[in-house]
Scaffold this active site. Structure first.
Site, PDB file in Angstrom:
ATOM      1  N   HIS A 194      62.720  71.048  54.213  1.00 43.77           N
ATOM      2  CA  HIS A 194      63.929  70.540  54.863  1.00 43.77           C
ATOM      3  C   HIS A 194      64.470  71.519  55.899  1.00 43.77           C
ATOM      4  O   HIS A 194      65.107  71.115  56.865  1.00 43.77           O
ATOM      5  CB  HIS A 194      64.985  70.161  53.820  1.00 43.77           C
ATOM      6  CG  HIS A 194      64.640  68.871  53.156  1.00 43.77           C
ATOM      7  ND1 HIS A 194      64.067  68.807  51.913  1.00 43.77           N
ATOM      8  CD2 HIS A 194      64.720  67.600  53.610  1.00 43.77           C
ATOM      9  CE1 HIS A 194      63.828  67.541  51.616  1.00 43.77           C
ATOM     10  NE2 HIS A 194      64.213  66.787  52.623  1.00 43.77           N
ATOM     11  N   ARG A 301      70.238  61.181  56.319  1.00 40.28           N
ATOM     12  CA  ARG A 301      70.115  61.992  55.091  1.00 40.28           C
ATOM     13  C   ARG A 301      71.513  62.399  54.642  1.00 40.28           C
ATOM     14  O   ARG A 301      71.985  63.492  54.937  1.00 40.28           O
ATOM     15  CB  ARG A 301      69.264  63.237  55.359  1.00 40.28           C
ATOM     16  CG  ARG A 301      67.786  62.961  55.608  1.00 40.28           C
ATOM     17  CD  ARG A 301      67.023  64.267  55.815  1.00 40.28           C
ATOM     18  NE  ARG A 301      65.589  64.106  55.666  1.00 40.28           N
ATOM     19  CZ  ARG A 301      64.736  63.972  56.679  1.00 40.28           C
ATOM     20  NH1 ARG A 301      65.171  63.989  57.908  1.00 40.28           N
ATOM     21  NH2 ARG A 301      63.442  63.842  56.444  1.00 40.28           N
ATOM     22  N   ARG A 337      70.710  56.733  53.529  1.00 38.13           N
ATOM     23  CA  ARG A 337      70.062  57.036  52.242  1.00 38.13           C
ATOM     24  C   ARG A 337      71.092  57.651  51.303  1.00 38.13           C
ATOM     25  O   ARG A 337      71.854  58.530  51.711  1.00 38.13           O
ATOM     26  CB  ARG A 337      68.920  58.027  52.480  1.00 38.13           C
ATOM     27  CG  ARG A 337      68.233  58.425  51.204  1.00 38.13           C
ATOM     28  CD  ARG A 337      67.019  59.254  51.480  1.00 38.13           C
ATOM     29  NE  ARG A 337      67.350  60.623  51.860  1.00 38.13           N
ATOM     30  CZ  ARG A 337      66.428  61.534  52.166  1.00 38.13           C
ATOM     31  NH1 ARG A 337      65.152  61.205  52.165  1.00 38.13           N
ATOM     32  NH2 ARG A 337      66.773  62.760  52.476  1.00 38.13           N
ATOM     33  N   GLU A 435      57.832  57.326  48.201  1.00 39.35           N
ATOM     34  CA  GLU A 435      57.476  58.728  48.400  1.00 39.35           C
ATOM     35  C   GLU A 435      56.884  59.362  47.149  1.00 39.35           C
ATOM     36  O   GLU A 435      56.581  60.551  47.128  1.00 39.35           O
ATOM     37  CB  GLU A 435      58.665  59.536  48.935  1.00 39.35           C
ATOM     38  CG  GLU A 435      59.983  59.301  48.272  1.00 39.35           C
ATOM     39  CD  GLU A 435      61.137  60.011  48.978  1.00 39.35           C
ATOM     40  OE1 GLU A 435      60.927  60.739  49.960  1.00 39.35           O
ATOM     41  OE2 GLU A 435      62.271  59.833  48.507  1.00 39.35           O
ATOM     42  N   ASP A 459      57.266  63.610  51.268  1.00 41.70           N
ATOM     43  CA  ASP A 459      57.132  63.721  49.816  1.00 41.70           C
ATOM     44  C   ASP A 459      55.887  63.009  49.304  1.00 41.70           C
ATOM     45  O   ASP A 459      55.271  63.457  48.337  1.00 41.70           O
ATOM     46  CB  ASP A 459      58.385  63.158  49.126  1.00 41.70           C
ATOM     47  CG  ASP A 459      59.502  64.183  49.122  1.00 41.70           C
ATOM     48  OD1 ASP A 459      59.212  65.354  48.815  1.00 41.70           O
ATOM     49  OD2 ASP A 459      60.647  63.835  49.440  1.00 41.70           O
ATOM     50  N   CYS A 506      59.520  57.025  57.684  1.00 44.29           N
ATOM     51  CA  CYS A 506      60.611  57.901  58.144  1.00 44.29           C
ATOM     52  C   CYS A 506      60.295  59.372  57.874  1.00 44.29           C
ATOM     53  O   CYS A 506      61.128  60.238  58.122  1.00 44.29           O
ATOM     54  CB  CYS A 506      61.935  57.510  57.508  1.00 44.29           C
ATOM     55  SG  CYS A 506      61.945  57.707  55.731  1.00 44.29           S
TER      56      CYS A 506
HETATM   57  C1  PEP Z   1      60.162  62.125  53.202  1.00 48.27           C
HETATM   58  O1  PEP Z   1      59.989  62.593  52.077  1.00 48.27           O
HETATM   59  O2  PEP Z   1      59.225  61.843  53.981  1.00 48.27           O
HETATM   60  C2  PEP Z   1      61.529  61.878  53.690  1.00 48.27           C
HETATM   61  C3  PEP Z   1      61.746  61.245  54.820  1.00 48.27           C
HETATM   62  O3  PEP Z   1      62.550  62.375  52.964  1.00 48.27           O
HETATM   63  P1  PEP Z   1      62.927  63.942  52.955  1.00 48.27           P
HETATM   64  O4  PEP Z   1      62.118  64.622  53.999  1.00 48.27           O
HETATM   65  O5  PEP Z   1      64.383  64.047  53.203  1.00 48.27           O
HETATM   66  O6  PEP Z   1      62.541  64.358  51.561  1.00 48.27           O
HETATM   67 MG    MG Z   2      61.641  62.627  50.711  1.00 50.11          MG
END
Ligand code: PEP
Ligand code: MG
Length: 574
Positions: A194, A301, A337, A435, A459, A506
């Site tokens: 992240h 997010r 989300r 995910e 993920d 995404c």
């Molecule tokens: C992902 O896991 O691809 C996603 C978009 O969520 P995050 O990156 O916030 O875990």
């Molecule tokens: Mg994710």
């Protein structure tokens, strides 16, 4: 001396500037000498910060959030005790008086000293208390944040500094006012952590996984960061510098040219309409979304509203944030989300560190375990549905049981709003993130119960290949082109398309130019990415013919040899 470092490319572009080293505490700590006549002021500044932090901690007893565990009070008391410990406060004062250093530096040195002492304990409970020491010092440093001593060292050059850190959390990166930095370098981290995602969203060249940058680079060294290649050149000679300056202006020119596509429709050469949405972390990101002509928000997010603070945003504050985004998008879709906290995005004061945080109480699991917290967010989200085209997206669902529980929570929140006479869109669409491999494999449950799907490739890859996305030691194994990933993507997209349920991607793959044609060939018609990448992806869509890429995509799905897959990908993008 000139030398080059190699790391993981995270955010492209070229930055040229002077190094500004930030401390491993994840907070920026400068070291400078205070003039003799200001030494007493510096001690006073430290004292004021200690008093303020003590008052903040004491007040936490009163405003303890409802979700807080029973041990919350004991935890606050422990932090108050550490704050008063003379190893922190008295020793830091003495150091300022003796060495004439700034207060932040004195605190950091005392903290490092204490952490080393804790690390030597045999008792694992005592050993773990070093985390509390770090948290207390971070809290004091944050208190000093807006004051004179916290500003980066005075850099007299006209170039913006480049941040060099051992590691930095996503929460701190957002808070470090990164606009001061023209580039970001870290020793740790994976390309889809992240922290990297936030860096990419800031549209600054960023390289992570450099291992020893924090040790090898000195404050004020001249740096060139090539974000696309993951290369850092330290103290380059004049020829190299001139070459990179030229490349930098070429890239600027290309970016300017792309701006012409802002209002163009994202249709393929054969006329198929493609939706290009944006991922955001905070309502303030809307400026970038508009500048890059996104046709909606595919992923907000929302957990970033919960970070960097000691109290949680209440229903009203959340509602105002969601409403601002809904109204700002003027009727275009806004997919919010529910918070995905846990793993590498922790609440301030979160005490329990799971042994495997990515597999622990994260995202929807945390929501279902903390009903009050979840209910507050759902009420705020539902209320915002009146102000635009808001959809609700649920992260990290693994199967039907969690979907049912979540839907029950949403229904209960609706009833609560009815009772309170508050308006919401009764037909609000609820989507699920795909995910976890279990979700991709048991997709029928998702299709039956939800209105849309969004594939979180970050993920999905992490959990399918068993690779921690934040760990640079295994980042070379993080392979979006692994046949297992290609098959899962193909399965989810084609099954959703057959069932006529909207599906998007995404995760970071959606914003990677090299994967655009592959995803189109797999049947994807909706992408969501960080806004800075949107126009480049649009250009790729505009130059793609779906009939032409169909055969190559199918060949990629049948291939198992990694070299062959790479070769086919290359042909697809030729
Ligand atoms: C992902 O896991 O691809 C996603 C978009 O969520 P995050 O990156 O916030 O875990
Ligand atoms: Mg994710």
């Amino acid at each position: 001396m000139s030398f080059t470092l190699h790391g993981l490319p995270v955010s492209s572009g070229i930055a040229i500037g002077h190094a500004h080293l930030v401390s491993h505490t994840s907070l920026e700590v400068s070291h400078y000498i205070v003039p003799q006549e200001l030494v007493q002021n510096e001690v006073a500044r430290l004292n004021a910060a200690l008093d303020k932090t003590r008052a903040e901690l004491t007040s936490l007893h009163e405003i303890k959030p409802q979700y807080a565990a029973a041990e919350f009070d004991a935890f606050i008391d422990l932090h108050l005790m550490i704050l008063q410990d003379e190893h922190i406060s008295q020793a830091a004062r003495e150091m300022i008086l003796e060495e004439h250093c700034n207060a932040e530096w004195a605190l950091k040195v005392q903290m490092d000293d204490l952490v080393m002492q804790f690390e030597a304990f045999e008792d694992s409970y005592l050993r773990e208390r070093k985390t509390d020491v770090v948290q207390v010092v971070e809290r004091i440093l944050k208190t000093m944040g807006g004051q004179a001593g916290h500003t980066p060292p005075s850099i007299t050059h006209d170039l913006q500094p480049i941040m060099v850190a051992h590691d930095v959390s996503p929460a701190d990166l957002i808070q470090l006012k990164p606009q001061q930095f023209s580039g970001i370098l870290t020793d740790l981290g994976g390309a889809t952590s992240h922290t990297s995602i936030v860096a990419r969203g800031l549209n600054k060249p960023c390289v992570v996984g450099l291992h020893h940058a924090r040790e090898l680079i000195k404050d004020n060294d001249l740096l060139i960061v090539d974000g696309a290649q993951g290369v850092v050149i330290v103290n380059p000679d004049t020829h190299i510098l001139a070459e990179y300056k030229l490349r930098q202006s070429q890239l600027d020119l290309e970016r300017q040219k792309l701006k012409r596509l802002k209002t163009a429709r994202a249709n393929t050469l054969d006329g198929t309409k493609i939706e290009l949405h944006a991922n955001i972390e905070l309502p303030s990101d809307l400026i970038d979304v508009r500048e890059n002509g996104a046709s909606g928000i595919g992923l907000f997010r929302s957990e970033f509203l919960f970070l960097n603070r000691d109290t949680l945003p209440d229903e009203e504050e959340q509602f105002q944030a969601y409403r601002a985004v809904a109204e700002g998008m003027e009727g275009l879709p806004v997919t919010i989300r529910t918070f995905d906290l846990g793993a590498d995005k922790q609440l301030n004061g979160a005490k329990r560190v799971a042994s495997n945080p990515a597999l622990g109480l994260r995202a929807i699991r945390l929501c279902l375990a903390e009903p009050q917290l979840f209910k507050t967010q759902l009420r705020a989200l539902l209320r915002a549905t009146v102000y635009g085209n808001v959809k609700i997206l649920i992260p990290m669902l693994s199967g039907a049981a969690e979907i049912n529980q979540t839907i029950n929570f949403i229904e209960a929140a609706k009833i609560g709003l009815d009772i309170d006479g508050l308006a919401y869109n009764k037909d609000v669409q609820i989507g699920g993130m795909i995910e976890i491999p279990a979700a991709a494999i048991s997709l029928h449950a998702f299709i039956k119960k939800l209105d849309f799907l969004s594939i979180g490739t970050n993920d999905l890859i992490q959990y399918t290949l068993a690779i921690d996305r934040t760990d640079d030691e295994v980042s070379h194994l993080y392979d979006p082109m692994h046949p297992a990933i290609l098959h899962l993507l193909s399965h989810v997209i084609s099954t959703a398309n057959k069932a006529e349920i909207p599906v998007s991607v995404c995760g970071e793959m959606a914003g990677e130019l090299s994967y655009t044609r592959l995803l189109l060939g797999l049947g994807l018609r909706q992408f969501s990415m960080h806004p800075a990448q949107l126009l480049a992806i649009k250009q790729r869509v505009l130059t793609t013919s779906l009939p032409e890429i169909a055969t190559l995509t199918q060949r990629m799905l049948r291939a198992s040899d990694p070299m062959k897959i790479q070769d086919l990908l290359h042909k697809l993008n030729a």
